[in-house]
Design a protein around this motif. Structure first.
Motif, mmCIF file in Angstrom:
data_model
loop_
_atom_site.group_PDB
_atom_site.id
_atom_site.type_symbol
_atom_site.label_atom_id
_atom_site.label_comp_id
_atom_site.label_asym_id
_atom_site.label_seq_id
_atom_site.Cartn_x
_atom_site.Cartn_y
_atom_site.Cartn_z
ATOM 1 N N ILE A 160 1.024 -1.266 0.064
ATOM 2 C CA ILE A 160 0.050 0.020 -0.225
ATOM 3 C C ILE A 160 0.762 1.231 -0.082
ATOM 4 C CG2 ILE A 160 -1.746 1.398 1.341
ATOM 5 C CD1 ILE A 160 -2.726 -1.208 2.588
ATOM 6 N N LYS A 161 0.658 2.278 -1.019
ATOM 7 C CA LYS A 161 1.521 3.299 -1.041
ATOM 8 C C LYS A 161 0.554 4.393 -0.420
ATOM 9 C CE LYS A 161 3.525 1.687 -5.120
ATOM 10 N NZ LYS A 161 3.447 1.873 -6.661
ATOM 11 N N LYS A 162 0.854 4.874 0.795
ATOM 12 C CA LYS A 162 0.242 6.194 1.332
ATOM 13 C C LYS A 162 1.131 7.381 0.906
ATOM 14 C CE LYS A 162 -1.422 3.768 5.219
ATOM 15 N NZ LYS A 162 -2.058 4.225 6.605
ATOM 16 N N ARG A 163 0.413 8.269 0.037
ATOM 17 C CA ARG A 163 0.914 9.392 -0.726
ATOM 18 C C ARG A 163 0.718 10.378 0.194
ATOM 19 N NH1 ARG A 163 1.267 7.602 -6.215
ATOM 20 N NH2 ARG A 163 -0.047 5.739 -6.494
ATOM 21 N N THR A 164 1.790 11.334 0.150
ATOM 22 C CA THR A 164 1.927 12.741 0.560
ATOM 23 C C THR A 164 1.948 13.686 -0.419
ATOM 24 O OG1 THR A 164 4.077 12.485 0.965
ATOM 25 C CG2 THR A 164 2.979 11.819 2.700
ATOM 26 N N SER A 165 1.587 15.197 0.101
ATOM 27 C CA SER A 165 1.753 16.007 -0.845
ATOM 28 C C SER A 165 2.550 17.174 -0.356
ATOM 29 C CB SER A 165 0.274 16.619 -1.116
ATOM 30 O OG SER A 165 -0.646 15.582 -1.574
ATOM 31 N N HIS A 166 3.050 18.050 -1.292
ATOM 32 C CA HIS A 166 3.740 19.357 -1.023
ATOM 33 C C HIS A 166 2.824 20.488 -1.611
ATOM 34 C CE1 HIS A 166 7.000 17.092 0.320
ATOM 35 N NE2 HIS A 166 7.485 16.914 -0.971
ATOM 36 N N ILE A 167 2.187 21.523 -1.015
ATOM 37 C CA ILE A 167 1.664 22.406 -1.674
ATOM 38 C C ILE A 167 2.336 23.729 -1.630
ATOM 39 C CG2 ILE A 167 -0.831 23.418 -1.443
ATOM 40 C CD1 ILE A 167 -1.751 20.976 0.111
ATOM 41 N N VAL A 168 2.304 24.636 -2.488
ATOM 42 C CA VAL A 168 2.790 25.842 -2.716
ATOM 43 C C VAL A 168 1.455 26.744 -2.830
ATOM 44 C CG1 VAL A 168 4.374 27.302 -3.746
ATOM 45 C CG2 VAL A 168 5.012 24.674 -3.415
ATOM 46 N N LEU A 169 1.681 27.886 -2.210
ATOM 47 C CA LEU A 169 0.724 29.205 -2.503
ATOM 48 C C LEU A 169 1.380 30.361 -2.720
ATOM 49 C CD1 LEU A 169 -3.062 28.935 -1.316
ATOM 50 C CD2 LEU A 169 -1.565 31.145 -0.995
ATOM 51 N N LYS A 170 1.190 31.205 -3.778
ATOM 52 C CA LYS A 170 1.794 32.405 -3.930
ATOM 53 C C LYS A 170 0.587 33.200 -4.177
ATOM 54 C CE LYS A 170 5.840 30.669 -6.035
ATOM 55 N NZ LYS A 170 6.548 30.343 -7.335
#
Length: 131
Positions: free
Chosen positions: A96-106
């Motif tokens: 099982i691949k538990k995915r993570t995120s990087h979020i960028v807001l400008k």
């Protein structure tokens, strides 16, 4: 770009986070907050915190109010994948691949205000007097 906020290794799949991020791209800050408050997705609370952080960066670092700003860029990149084992029949297991995120807001200044600032700069000549 005037203000930027980044959050890394958020435990939500990028595909799910992109659904929420696409709703607020190009919107003013107040409108984006209203959209995020009433969006029934788990990523909306994460993106709302990120938007509040970018807005606080405006107030803290640049001493500007958030009334005249909009979200110029917001995107989600894929972070690391946590690999877990899911037991299957006959002693085997699936990954099982538990995915993570990087979020960028400008955040950027509204175009009308940029034009007003440019017009004011044109009115002042080299010696600092108005033409």
């Amino acid at each position: 770009m005037i203000s930027k906020a980044i959050i890394k290794k958020v435990s939500i799949a990028p595909r799910k986070a992109r659904l929420v991020v696409d709703l607020i791209r190009g919107k003013e800050i107040k409108v984006a907050k209203a959209i995020l408050m009433f969006t029934p997705k788990s990523a909306s609370s994460i993106v709302l915190k990120l938007l509040n952080s970018a807005e606080a960066n405006l107030a803290q670092n640049i001493n500007l109010k958030s009334n005249d700003f909009y979200i110029s860029e917001v995107y989600v990149n894929e972070g690391i994948r946590l690999k877990r084992l899911f037991p299957r029949a006959k002693g085997s297991g699936d990954m099982i691949k538990k995915r993570t995120s990087h979020i960028v807001l400008k955040l950027s200044m509204a175009k009308e205000i940029k034009e007003e600032i440019k017009a004011k700069k044109k009115e002042v000549n080299i010696h600092g007097t108005k033409i």
